[in-house]
Design a protein around this motif. Structure first.
Motif, short mmCIF file in Angstrom:
data_model
loop_
_atom_site.label_atom_id
_atom_site.label_comp_id
_atom_site.label_asym_id
_atom_site.label_seq_id
_atom_site.Cartn_x
_atom_site.Cartn_y
_atom_site.Cartn_z
N GLU A 277 0.83 -1.20 0.00
CA GLU A 277 0.00 0.00 0.00
C GLU A 277 0.86 1.25 0.00
N THR A 278 1.88 1.26 0.86
CA THR A 278 2.74 2.44 0.96
C THR A 278 3.49 2.69 -0.32
N TRP A 279 4.04 1.64 -0.92
CA TRP A 279 4.86 1.86 -2.11
C TRP A 279 3.99 2.18 -3.32
N LEU A 280 2.80 1.64 -3.39
CA LEU A 280 1.88 2.03 -4.45
C LEU A 280 1.59 3.53 -4.36
N ALA A 281 1.38 4.02 -3.13
CA ALA A 281 1.12 5.44 -2.94
C ALA A 281 2.26 6.28 -3.49
N TRP A 282 3.50 5.93 -3.10
CA TRP A 282 4.64 6.72 -3.55
C TRP A 282 4.83 6.60 -5.07
N GLU A 283 4.65 5.40 -5.61
CA GLU A 283 4.82 5.23 -7.06
C GLU A 283 3.77 6.01 -7.84
N GLY A 290 5.70 13.33 -10.26
CA GLY A 290 7.08 13.38 -9.82
C GLY A 290 7.87 14.52 -10.45
N GLN A 291 8.81 15.06 -9.69
CA GLN A 291 9.66 16.16 -10.14
C GLN A 291 11.13 15.72 -10.08
N PRO A 292 12.00 16.38 -10.85
CA PRO A 292 13.42 15.96 -10.88
C PRO A 292 14.10 15.98 -9.52
N GLY A 304 0.85 17.74 -11.12
CA GLY A 304 1.41 17.15 -12.32
C GLY A 304 2.93 17.24 -12.38
N ARG A 305 3.49 16.99 -13.56
CA ARG A 305 4.93 16.84 -13.72
C ARG A 305 5.62 18.05 -14.36
N THR A 306 4.89 19.07 -14.74
CA THR A 306 5.51 20.24 -15.36
C THR A 306 6.54 20.84 -14.41
N PRO A 307 7.80 21.01 -14.84
CA PRO A 307 8.86 21.43 -13.90
C PRO A 307 8.68 22.82 -13.31
N SER A 308 7.84 23.65 -13.91
CA SER A 308 7.65 25.00 -13.36
C SER A 308 6.47 25.07 -12.41
N ARG A 309 5.73 23.97 -12.21
CA ARG A 309 4.72 23.93 -11.16
C ARG A 309 5.40 23.63 -9.84
N ASN A 527 19.73 12.29 -17.50
CA ASN A 527 18.53 11.46 -17.54
C ASN A 527 17.31 12.35 -17.75
N GLY A 528 16.25 11.75 -18.23
CA GLY A 528 15.06 12.57 -18.42
C GLY A 528 13.85 11.81 -18.88
N TYR A 529 12.78 12.56 -19.11
CA TYR A 529 11.50 12.04 -19.57
C TYR A 529 10.99 12.95 -20.67
#
Length: 663
Positions: A277-283, A290-292, A304-309, A527-529
């Motif tokens: 449960e805990t790791w599903l939450a974090w994933e 997630g952010q860099p 969301g994932r936009t780096p400026s948010r 690395n990146g996305y």
């Protein structure tokens, strides 16, 4: 003490089976103060203690004139959280540093609050009978204070005060007071403290008292918000920046909820399920938000994932505490290292990246990409906070982070080592300069290093009994097999293989101090996305463009507290070439301000490409989205420094042509 009556067979059965003790954690936490910081970490924590942690009681109304001691401050919307938040970090910080002045201050507050405990057992102001939440961080402060005290009257007083408070909570719940709002969504913070006192009181409290505590924890779990079933493991979970907000989209609630499964696993007896449960939450939080820098986007609500948010500072410190507990309570080493990897990333990137170098100020929100952090931004990229949220200051946007950030470094320091009494193992979970007095092996261990700002760690050991030193290898070293590490025991090479992420070294009883040295290689990587461009990492450190930031005073408060505008003096529109040209990192010893932008412990020169404004436009006062690739221009030589050393930065760059670099 009256017995509980929740009319629930499951509650009664569970209480009876837990009366003899909760499922023991695989690793034991060392008592607050058994691990003390040294080196750069001690310097950083001393800066914190000398800045806001020690000065808030002297001038900040929410602590100086707190309603917890009869004042009229620290009451926003009926919630009294500032003083408990502050104590939750100030108590362990004072103990770990043995800061006598700060110790006197926190003891004054702790004793004063306990002196005001009502006959019913309630702690703190009582303007809303359903405001259980404001007590949770104070109970955590009580736990850490209790751990640090020697057996005696003061320690006994905390135990009795906790039992009286838990009885008051039970009476209110039995009387129909509901578990609502923050109290429901954060219930497992209180459950953790109940479990602590269940452990502490084994053998000294009546079985009915233990049953009552177990039943209270069960009630809180069953009546609190079902984070796994209704959110993280549900189609309701937000997979992009939210527009319609709710308690379950709230960033800090999500950070605290990561611990939900693993904390409850001690009472359910199913560590595997609790971990899942805990790791599903974090994933889920990382996959969609997630952010860099290792945290997740949450400018009040999931962003969301936009780096400026942005990401709120409270999100960072609460995530760190959830991950520390996840690593301690994980069912196995394979799981524990995952939580420790995430904790390390937050501690070395997102935490210092949201604090000024002198620790007198902070923003409400930090950003992976930003070229300014100024006051009164009416057109801002973040969605759910006010125009002051990016500014570094005393209490920008909202006061919660001013009170709550204090727990970040102390709880990180308290998670550097754990013990496994059954296996007689001292677990070196995270590398940072420190000293530990362990019960395993009756060992005194000094961890000498400047990591993550150098490439070696040394353990200097004095022990009265043999034990095993179990050392986690950071993620960047585990990605190469065999791990590129050299291990020396008193100068002699030792063959040591990592199993499930850990090295194991048998430590005999030596007539003198024993030295273990581990050397390793670190090289920069890109690395990146596709939705975030690319980022440069050096070991566990996220690197960011040095924008040669400058500050301008906006408002000064007492002592050195102030609000500042921070702006860039160097261009920020730069892209990574398809074939990155990165130099050799340069090290200097961490200085009196380890995270100073003008004296960073690590610098890296790189050849980048200028980007025209048309290819990377400004959106709402911030760098626009980084959509994988862009058209690059002339070559530019620029410096990368640790994200931790920046107040504004660009840490997610577009890739100039070619395909995005994927992790």
């Amino acid at each position: 003490m009256p017995a509980m009556d929740f009319r629930c067979l499951r509650c009664l059965c569970l209480a009876m089976c837990v009366a003899d003790g909760l499922a023991p954690p695989r690793w034991q936490r060392l008592a607050t103060g058994a691990i003390q910081p040294s080196g750069w970490l001690k310097t950083q924590m001393q800066l914190q203690a000398a800045a806001l942690t020690s000065h808030l009681p002297l001038f900040w109304d929410n602590v100086q004139n707190t309603s917890w001691l009869g004042g009229n401050a620290d009451n926003v919307g009926g919630i009294h959280e500032s003083t408990p938040y502050w104590l939750n970090g100030a108590v362990p910080l004072a103990v770990q540093l043995q800061d006598e002045a700060l110790l006197r201050t926190v003891e004054k507050y702790m004793d004063g609050i306990l002196d005001r405990q009502t006959q019913e057992g309630w702690l703190g102001p009582d303007t809303d009978r359903s405001d259980f939440w404001s007590r949770y961080p104070f109970l955590m402060a009580m736990v850490q204070h209790h751990e640090a005290l020697r057996p005696g009257a003061r320690r006994k007083r905390i135990e009795e005060a906790a039992l009286r408070f838990f009885a008051a909570v039970r009476q209110r719940l039995q009387g129909g007071v509901p578990l609502t709002s923050w109290s429901s969504f954060r219930a497992h913070d209180l459950i953790w403290t109940i479990h602590y006192f269940l452990d502490a009181l084994q053998g000294s409290a009546a079985s009915t008292t233990l049953q009552d505590l177990a039943a209270l924890a069960e009630h809180l779990h069953s009546h609190g918000f079902d984070w796994n079933g209704l959110w993280f493991n549900s189609s309701n979970f937000a997979k992009e920046a939210v527009i319609k907000t709710s308690m379950e989209t709230h960033g800090v609630n999500n950070a605290q909820a990561v611990k939900h499964g693993i904390v409850w696993a001690r009472q359910s007896g199913n560590a595997t399920e609790g971990w899942a449960e805990t790791w599903l939450a974090w994933e889920q939080l990382q996959r969609y938000h997630g952010q860099p820098h290792g945290a997740f986007g949450a400018d009040e609500h999931l962003a969301g994932r936009t780096p400026s948010r942005g990401t709120e500072l409270c999100v960072v410190v609460e995530s760190m505490w959830s991950l520390a507990l996840a690593s301690q309570l994980a069912p196995g080493d394979e799981e524990a290292v995952l939580a420790l990897d995430a904790l390390e990333s937050l501690a070395f990137n997102a935490l210092p990246g949201s604090l000024s170098e002198d620790l007198w100020s902070h923003p409400y929100l930090q950003f992976a990409n930003s070229y300014q952090a100024v006051s009164n931004e009416p057109d801002h990229v973040w969605a759910n906070d006010g125009p002051q949220a990016a500014m570094y200051g005393l209490a920008p946007n909202y006061e919660c982070c001013t009170a709550n950030f204090h727990q970040g470094y102390p709880k990180f320091a308290g998670s550097l080592f754990f013990e496994d009494g059954k296996q007689q193992e001292l677990v070196s979970a995270l590398w940072a300069p420190s000293v530990v007095n362990a019960t395993v092996g009756l060992a005194h261990v000094e961890l000498r290093t400047s990591y993550p700002f150098n490439t070696s760690v040394e353990y200097w050991i004095q022990n009265e009994k043999p034990f095993t030193l179990k050392i986690r290898l950071p993620k960047f070293l585990r990605t190469v097999t065999p791990a590129p590490v050299t291990v020396l025991l008193d100068g002699h090479s030792v063959k040591a293989e990592a199993v499930s992420g850990f090295l194991r070294l048998p430590i005999p009883v030596a007539a003198r101090r024993l030295a273990v040295k581990i050397s390793f290689a670190m090289a920069p990587s890109v690395n990146g996305y596709p939705d975030q461009g690319v980022s440069v990492y050096f070991g566990p450190l996220l690197l960011a463009l040095d924008l040669r930031e400058q500050r301008q005073l906006v408002q000064r408060y007492a002592f050195n507290a102030a609000d500042w505008n921070t702006t860039a003096t160097l261009p920020w529109r730069l892209a990574m070439p398809p074939s990155p040209h990165l130099g050799t990192p340069r090290f200097v010893a961490p200085g009196p301000r380890p995270m100073a932008s003008n004296n960073c412990p690590v610098t890296l020169e790189a050849t980048l490409l200028a980007v025209p404004s048309s290819a990377w436009p400004v959106r709402h006062g911030a760098p626009g989205p980084v959509n994988g690739t862009c058209r690059g221009g002339e070559q530019v030589q620029r410096t990368f420094i640790p994200y931790a050393c920046t107040s504004i930065r660009v840490s997610a760059l577009p890739l100039a042509g070619g395909e995005p670099v994927l992790v």
